[in-house]
Design a protein around this motif. Sequence first.
Motif, mmCIF file in Angstrom:
data_model
loop_
_atom_site.group_PDB
_atom_site.id
_atom_site.type_symbol
_atom_site.label_atom_id
_atom_site.label_comp_id
_atom_site.label_asym_id
_atom_site.label_seq_id
_atom_site.Cartn_x
_atom_site.Cartn_y
_atom_site.Cartn_z
ATOM 1 N N GLN A 78 0.726 -1.421 0.053
ATOM 2 C CA GLN A 78 -0.015 -0.043 -0.135
ATOM 3 C C GLN A 78 0.720 1.250 -0.178
ATOM 4 N N ASP A 79 1.866 1.268 0.794
ATOM 5 C CA ASP A 79 2.592 2.483 0.847
ATOM 6 C C ASP A 79 3.590 2.401 -0.152
ATOM 7 N N ALA A 80 4.488 1.462 -0.343
ATOM 8 C CA ALA A 80 5.526 1.617 -0.984
ATOM 9 C C ALA A 80 5.161 1.660 -2.789
ATOM 10 N N LEU A 81 4.505 0.722 -2.886
ATOM 11 C CA LEU A 81 3.827 0.575 -4.254
ATOM 12 C C LEU A 81 2.604 1.306 -4.695
ATOM 13 N N GLY A 82 1.770 2.052 -3.548
ATOM 14 C CA GLY A 82 0.798 3.001 -3.901
ATOM 15 C C GLY A 82 -0.388 2.441 -4.109
ATOM 16 N N LEU A 83 -0.905 0.985 -3.885
ATOM 17 C CA LEU A 83 -1.971 0.420 -4.205
ATOM 18 C C LEU A 83 -2.978 0.602 -3.322
ATOM 19 N N GLU A 84 -4.506 0.748 -3.745
ATOM 20 C CA GLU A 84 -5.320 0.836 -2.922
ATOM 21 C C GLU A 84 -5.782 -0.187 -2.058
#
Length: 265
Positions: free
Chosen positions: A55-61
């Motif tokens: 979620q944080d590093a890859l920016g996924l919902e």
Amino acid sequence: MASNTPTGLLHALLLDRSGGAVALEPDKIENWRSDDGLLWLHVDVAENPPREWLQDALGLESSVVEALAADETRPRSLSLGDGLLAVLRGVNMNPGDDPEDMVSIRLWIERDRIISTRRRKLLSVQDLKEQLEQGIGPRTSGEFLSELIGRMADRIGDFFDTIEDKLSSIEEVESDESAQVRRRSLAVLRRQIAAVRRFVAPQRDALDRLYRNPGKLLSDPETNRLREEADRVTRYLEDLDLARERAVVLQEELINELAQLQNTR
């Protein structure tokens, strides 16, 4: 980001969009840009699902993260913005494992990035990795998806061929002494057919949704390939239904044989 890279990261490959790929060191993932190539991250989520990293590093919902890290999954697909979420199941061809113990693969696919997660090894994924290493792999994320689905469909077909061969072998044996053995073999086959069919049916529905609503990601040829694979899975599902009916008929015949043998004795 390198220090936060999960221990479950199996590989990070940078596809050159021409069929090949090179390994990308984990500490360089943070510097990746879409111009560098198509990024494929494959993660094992069995031990410690890296939800925070996803979620944080890859920016996924958060909804995508939960799907990628879930304990139990059923085949499904969903178009979200510029990406596709797909959860699929493949026949377990790992040595020593039961084919009906199907293995799940979860995918988040964008135009320039693919994130796949697993809890157990899926040979179809290994096939794609080897193709890329040989320079004959998929060139786009849409090709990656359709090629993976095609490989998984191949193994469903192989499973069905094995079931057909075993049913034929049972039919060809006619000695009374083997009736009990054949009956037990049929019970195993019926269990295997039911277990595989349980996931093949929703997988067909997931593929139908993918090609009917591909979003902005898939080209027309890639959508057509998905339609072909969905049709193939539908045919395999129908074949499994016929095999199940055939097994039921054979089992009823064996019960009658056993009853006649007991009456004779």
